[in-house]
Design an enzyme around this catalytic site. Structure first.
Site, PDB file in Angstrom:
ATOM      1  N   LYS A 175     -37.127  17.978 -22.249  1.00 32.48           N
ATOM      2  CA  LYS A 175     -35.833  18.646 -22.055  1.00 32.48           C
ATOM      3  C   LYS A 175     -36.044  20.114 -21.700  1.00 32.48           C
ATOM      4  O   LYS A 175     -35.375  20.651 -20.823  1.00 32.48           O
ATOM      5  CB  LYS A 175     -34.967  18.481 -23.316  1.00 32.48           C
ATOM      6  CG  LYS A 175     -34.434  17.055 -23.444  1.00 32.48           C
ATOM      7  CD  LYS A 175     -33.831  16.743 -24.796  1.00 32.48           C
ATOM      8  CE  LYS A 175     -33.564  15.227 -24.865  1.00 32.48           C
ATOM      9  NZ  LYS A 175     -33.118  14.762 -26.168  1.00 32.48           N
ATOM     10  N   GLN A 226     -32.070  17.123 -31.818  1.00 28.94           N
ATOM     11  CA  GLN A 226     -32.882  15.943 -31.509  1.00 28.94           C
ATOM     12  C   GLN A 226     -32.825  14.936 -32.665  1.00 28.94           C
ATOM     13  O   GLN A 226     -33.105  15.291 -33.807  1.00 28.94           O
ATOM     14  CB  GLN A 226     -34.337  16.370 -31.222  1.00 28.94           C
ATOM     15  CG  GLN A 226     -35.237  15.243 -30.788  1.00 28.94           C
ATOM     16  CD  GLN A 226     -34.823  14.621 -29.457  1.00 28.94           C
ATOM     17  OE1 GLN A 226     -34.481  15.312 -28.512  1.00 28.94           O
ATOM     18  NE2 GLN A 226     -34.859  13.295 -29.394  1.00 28.94           N
ATOM     19  N   ASP A 251     -24.647  16.360 -25.675  1.00 33.56           N
ATOM     20  CA  ASP A 251     -25.111  14.976 -25.832  1.00 33.56           C
ATOM     21  C   ASP A 251     -23.934  13.997 -25.763  1.00 33.56           C
ATOM     22  O   ASP A 251     -24.132  12.787 -25.605  1.00 33.56           O
ATOM     23  CB  ASP A 251     -25.804  14.804 -27.194  1.00 33.56           C
ATOM     24  CG  ASP A 251     -27.325  14.757 -27.069  1.00 33.56           C
ATOM     25  OD1 ASP A 251     -27.817  14.408 -25.983  1.00 33.56           O
ATOM     26  OD2 ASP A 251     -27.995  15.045 -28.077  1.00 33.56           O
TER      27      ASP A 251
END
Ligand code: NAD
Length: 283
Positions: free
Chosen positions: A52, A96, A119
């Protein structure tokens, strides 16, 4: 011969579009920054976080890395999320997953400001997606819609079968296919006659988490097969939830593993960060 849906090329095209959009925002004096929070040192998470950060560097998004020790408490993580929520220079917040077991994932996800939830996991964004209002879309299913559209595969009116009902793949996938006017069936571990249901599909999306489970006898001749699964085999090679070699000869299009769905998730994350930059800057 089946079309191999090239997720590498399509994700690269999206990242290049995002890069151009970031350059334009920069010219207008707007910088995009993504906070990436990792708790603990799970090696798989470290690889995802690193990918990422690399994608951020490529498209020109500043990544703010927070690598917190395993023993970080829920309160400490909540305090960081709150600080980033209030920081106008941070556009997106990514925590995460999975988190260590002493931290409740839903509590953390719910604490992220929906306007920074790149997200697309916050209940406000999930709800907006369901009723067709603007918001962040969950990256993997949004990436699959892009794979289909950019491969000129129409969804409207098609029989779409999704195997898997997780919150991050199966459920949002079904909602997005419905939004594109597909006729959608969701299968899961309690589904009866799975083969028969799958064989109805014009578009079959497989997100089960079981290596090579879907063989040719689950697939209708000419179907489009999207394989979300990703597994490392004993010989170190990657494979999906679909038995590619047996399905390839009978389908009309298929995503390979690797190089299919995988690269799309990060590309869509970058896309969401730009959206967030625009939204927070009230453009
Ligand atoms: P999950 O374990 O949360 O969900 C699996 C789903 O499959 C469940 O809803 C379950 O009901 C269903 N299922 C399990 N066994 C079944 C069976 N025998 N028959 C029918 N349904 C069954 O998994 P997930 O997070 O949705 O991920 C699925 C796969 O996709 C995994 O391999 C994961 O690694 C991969 N994944 C890939 C990406 C990517 O970016 N490519 C992103 C997320 C997940």
């Amino acid at each position: 011969m089946a079309q191999i849906i090239d997720g590498k090329a399509i994700s690269q095209a999206i990242k290049d579009e995002v890069k151009a959009a970031v350059e334009k925002l920069n010219k207008d004096g707007i910088e995009i920054a993504l906070a990436v929070i990792q708790v603990g040192d799970d090696p798989a998470s470290a690889v995802y976080v690193n990918n990422k950060k690399k994608a951020c560097a490529y498209v020109g998004i500043r990544s703010l890395a927070y690598e917190l020790p395993e023993k970080t408490s829920e309160e400490e993580l909540l305090a960081l999320v709150q600080k980033l929520n209030e920081d106008p220079s941070c556009n997106g917040i990514l925590v995460q997953l999975p988190l260590p077991s002493h931290i409740r994932e839903d509590v953390i996800i719910n604490a992220i400001a929906p306007s920074k939830d790149v997200d697309g996991f916050h209940p406000a964004n999930v709800g907006s997606m369901l009723i067709g209002q603007p918001g962040f879309l969950s990256c993997t299913p949004a990436g699959i819609i892009q794979l289909l559209k950019r491969s000129n595969i129409s969804i409207a009116g098609k029989e779409c079968v999704v195997i898997g009902r997780s919150n991050i793949v199966g459920k949002p996938m079904a909602a997005l296919l419905l939004r594109e006017n597909g006729t959608v069936t969701v299968c899961h571990s309690k589904t009866q006659n799975l083969k028969e249901v799958c064989k109805r599909a014009d578009i079959l999306v497989v997100a089960i988490g079981k290596p090579k489970m879907i063989t040719a006898d689950y697939v209708k001749e000419g179907a489009v097969v999207i394989d979300v699964g990703i597994h490392r085999m004993d010989n170190k090679k990657l494979c999906g939830d679909v038995d590619y070699d047996s399905v390839f000869p009978i389908c009309s299009a298929i995503t390979p593993v690797p190089g299919g769905v995988g690269p799309m998730t990060i590309a869509m994350l970058m896309y969401n960060c730009v959206l967030s930059g625009k939204e927070n800057s009230a453009i």
